[in-house]
Structure formats: structure tokens, C-alpha cells
Design an enzyme around this catalytic site. Structure first.
Site, short mmCIF file in Angstrom:
data_model
loop_
_atom_site.label_atom_id
_atom_site.label_comp_id
_atom_site.label_asym_id
_atom_site.label_seq_id
_atom_site.Cartn_x
_atom_site.Cartn_y
_atom_site.Cartn_z
N ASP A 67 0.82 -1.22 0.00
CA ASP A 67 0.00 0.00 0.00
C ASP A 67 0.85 1.26 0.00
O ASP A 67 2.07 1.22 0.18
CB ASP A 67 -0.97 0.00 1.20
CG ASP A 67 -0.34 -0.56 2.48
OD1 ASP A 67 0.90 -0.56 2.59
OD2 ASP A 67 -1.09 -0.98 3.38
N ASN A 136 -7.64 -3.09 14.29
CA ASN A 136 -9.05 -3.35 13.92
C ASN A 136 -9.18 -4.55 12.98
O ASN A 136 -10.24 -4.78 12.43
CB ASN A 136 -9.65 -2.09 13.27
CG ASN A 136 -8.96 -1.71 11.96
OD1 ASN A 136 -8.07 -2.41 11.49
ND2 ASN A 136 -9.37 -0.59 11.37
N HIS A 138 -7.41 -4.98 10.14
CA HIS A 138 -7.13 -4.75 8.71
C HIS A 138 -5.83 -5.42 8.29
O HIS A 138 -4.93 -5.63 9.09
CB HIS A 138 -7.16 -3.26 8.34
CG HIS A 138 -6.00 -2.43 8.78
ND1 HIS A 138 -6.10 -1.07 9.03
CD2 HIS A 138 -4.69 -2.72 9.00
CE1 HIS A 138 -4.92 -0.60 9.37
NE2 HIS A 138 -4.05 -1.56 9.37
N GLU A 143 -9.90 -2.21 5.21
CA GLU A 143 -10.52 -1.91 6.50
C GLU A 143 -11.78 -2.76 6.71
O GLU A 143 -12.43 -3.17 5.74
CB GLU A 143 -10.93 -0.43 6.52
CG GLU A 143 -9.78 0.56 6.31
CD GLU A 143 -8.93 0.77 7.57
OE1 GLU A 143 -8.81 -0.15 8.40
OE2 GLU A 143 -8.38 1.87 7.71
C1 F6R Z 1 1.40 -1.45 6.17
C2 F6R Z 1 0.08 -2.09 6.23
C3 F6R Z 1 -0.73 -2.10 7.47
C4 F6R Z 1 0.09 -2.42 8.72
C5 F6R Z 1 -0.79 -2.45 9.96
C6 F6R Z 1 0.02 -2.69 11.22
O1 F6R Z 1 1.97 -1.58 4.89
O2 F6R Z 1 -0.36 -2.57 5.24
O3 F6R Z 1 -1.74 -3.07 7.34
O4 F6R Z 1 0.75 -3.64 8.54
O5 F6R Z 1 -1.48 -1.25 10.08
O6 F6R Z 1 0.88 -1.60 11.41
P1 F6R Z 1 2.02 -1.63 12.50
O7 F6R Z 1 2.97 -2.70 12.10
O8 F6R Z 1 2.68 -0.28 12.43
O9 F6R Z 1 1.36 -1.90 13.81
#
Ligand code: F6R
Length: 242
Positions: A67, A136, A138, A143
Site C-alpha cells: 500500500d 481493527n 485490517h 478496512e
Molecule cells: C502497512 C500495512 C498495514 C500495517 C498495519 C500494522 O503496509 O499494510 O496493514 O501492517 O497497520 O501496522 P504496525 O505494524 O505499524 O502496527
């Protein structure tokens, strides 16, 4: 799902990087799916270490990031392209032209999504996809919702996701409201998925991911239907797992 629990951050990171190193040793042209955020940082640091020790080469590898934020200026320190350069690509022998991150500044974002999905199809499938987990539930920026999009698409970030990511910006106002993300279908096409989950704030999402029902309200729970998922989880995030 193959769930591995870790007491120690080093073992967590070494196991994650070990999976990637073994893959590249057996298939130097492997296609890697990469994530940003805090979860993979230890894995990337270990990969750099292994590269310095000449245990692995990235020369022929291709990478696709999950992303990218929409609208951050080129070179912004919090863009996911900058993150990848800073935490991995600048320190290994990868050919930067083989590293793909969606362009969140494309004039036509819809077209960018179609092109990214096409690249994934042409150069893929992804051999090993790294994922982090949102509190959450995702994955990528897919989401929780009543339905999920299969292919790469533009997404409106939930307020809770913007809040969670505000720690990387000066204030919440600077956190973009949209992102481009690989879709659930794009992610599920990977041959192997390695989900990295750390920290007590992820315990509920972790539980829902592996022990809850498969539901779009917890996008990561869809991974239960993938044939080859390895979950690396630390003590905090794994505290509700059996
Ligand atoms: C990042 C991504 C997100 C993160 C997720 C966890 O490329 O796709 O799904 O992996 O938000 O983020 P952290 O590792 O910062 O807790």
C-alpha cells in the site's frame, strides 16, 4: 494456519527473515510482497544483517508493497516508498527498478490501481507476502466493512487507522485520508503469507484473526481460508490464543 509464538523479539525477527532468506536461496528470482509499519522493522533489520554477512542476495528479486498513502509529496519521510528505501532497499543489493510501491500521487488513481494489479499479475504470483495486522483487523489497508474489495483499489482510511498511524506524523491532521491498497484477492493469491503481529494492543485482533469467524468485519480472518499462512506472534499479541 501455522502459529508460532515468541517470547523474544530477536527470535521473532530471525524467524521472519529466515523464511525470506531460505526462499531467496532456493529461488533468487522470488517475488516478495512487503509491508510497512512497525511490525516488519526487526525482520528488515535482520535481512540487512544477513545481506552484509553475504548470506543472501536480492539482486534478482522483485518486490511489491501492499500500500501507499494518497497525496503525500514525493520523498515525504512518511510515504511508504521512503519507508522502504530507508528501512530496507537502501541497504541491500536490490535493483530499485524491481521494487514496486503504488504511486499515491498518480494523476489518475483508478488507472494506477488497474496498472498495479496488472503488474502483480504479469510479474507474480507473489511467492511470500509479509503482512502486519491492524488493531481493527485490517491487512494492507483493507478496512473492516460489510464487503471487501478484491483487487488493488483506493480506500478511505478509517479514523481509528489514521489515529493509530498519527504517531509517525507531527499531528493527526497530517495523516492522509486515503490510500491505495492491494485488495484481499490480490493478497490471497500469494503462495505463502507470513503475518507478523506484535504488541498487546493487537491481542483482540489476533484472536479474531485465527479463532474468530471468517468475516469481512475482521479482514485478516479471511486468511483462515488460505492454504499456507505462517503467523509469527509475540507474547503480548498472542495472549488470548489457546
Ligand atoms: C502497512 C500495512 C498495514 C500495517 C498495519 C500494522 O503496509 O499494510 O496493514 O501492517 O497497520 O501496522 P504496525 O505494524 O505499524 O502496527
Amino acid at each position: 494456519m501455522n502459529i508460532m509464538k515468541f517470547e523474544n523479539d530477536n527470535d521473532f525477527a530471525r524467524t521472519g527473515s529466515g523464511l525470506i532468506v531460505s526462499l531467496l536461496q532456493s529461488n533468487p528470482k522470488a517475488v516478495l510482497g512487503l509491508a510497512t509499519g512497525s511490525s516488519p522493522l526487526g525482520v528488515y533489520a535482520e535481512l540487512i544483517e544477513m545481506y552484509r554477512k553475504k548470506l543472501v542476495s536480492f539482486a534478482k528479486a522483485t518486490t511489491f508493497n501492499l500500500d501507499e498513502y494518497v497525496g503525500l509529496p514525493d520523498g515525504h519521510s512518511q510515504s511508504y516508498r521512503s519507508f522502504m528505501n530507508q528501512h530496507l532497499f537502501d541497504h541491500i543489493n536490490i535493483d530499485i527498478s524491481n521494487t514496486y510501491v503504488p504511486n499515491g500521487n498518480a494523476e489518475n488513481l483508478q488507472q494506477e490501481c488497474v496498472s498495479y494489479e496488472k503488474l502483480l499479475e504479469d510479474l507474480g504470483p507473489v511467492d511470500l507476502q509479509l503482512l502486519g495486522l491492524g488493531s481493527n483487523g485490517h491487512i494492507g489497508f483493507n478496512e473492516p466493512d460489510i464487503s471487501l474489495t478484491s483487487k488493488t483499489h483506493v480506500v478511505d482510511l478509517l479514523e481509528e487507522t489514521r489515529q493509530a498511524n498519527a504517531r509517525f506524523f507531527n499531528s493527526i491532521d497530517e495523516v492522509p485520508k486515503q490510500a491505495i491498497t492491494m485488495g484481499i484477492g490480490s493478497i490471497m493469491k500469494a503462495k505463502q503469507i507470513v503475518l507478523l503481529v506484535r504488541g498487546e494492543e493487537k491481542a483482540e485482533a489476533m484472536y479474531r484473526t485465527v479463532e474468530g469467524p471468517i468475516t469481512t468485519e475482521c479482514p485478516a480472518s479471511l486468511l483462515q481460508s488460505h492454504p499456507n499462512v505462517v503467523v509469527l506472534v509475540d507474547k503480548g499479541a498472542g495472549k488470548w490464543l489457546k
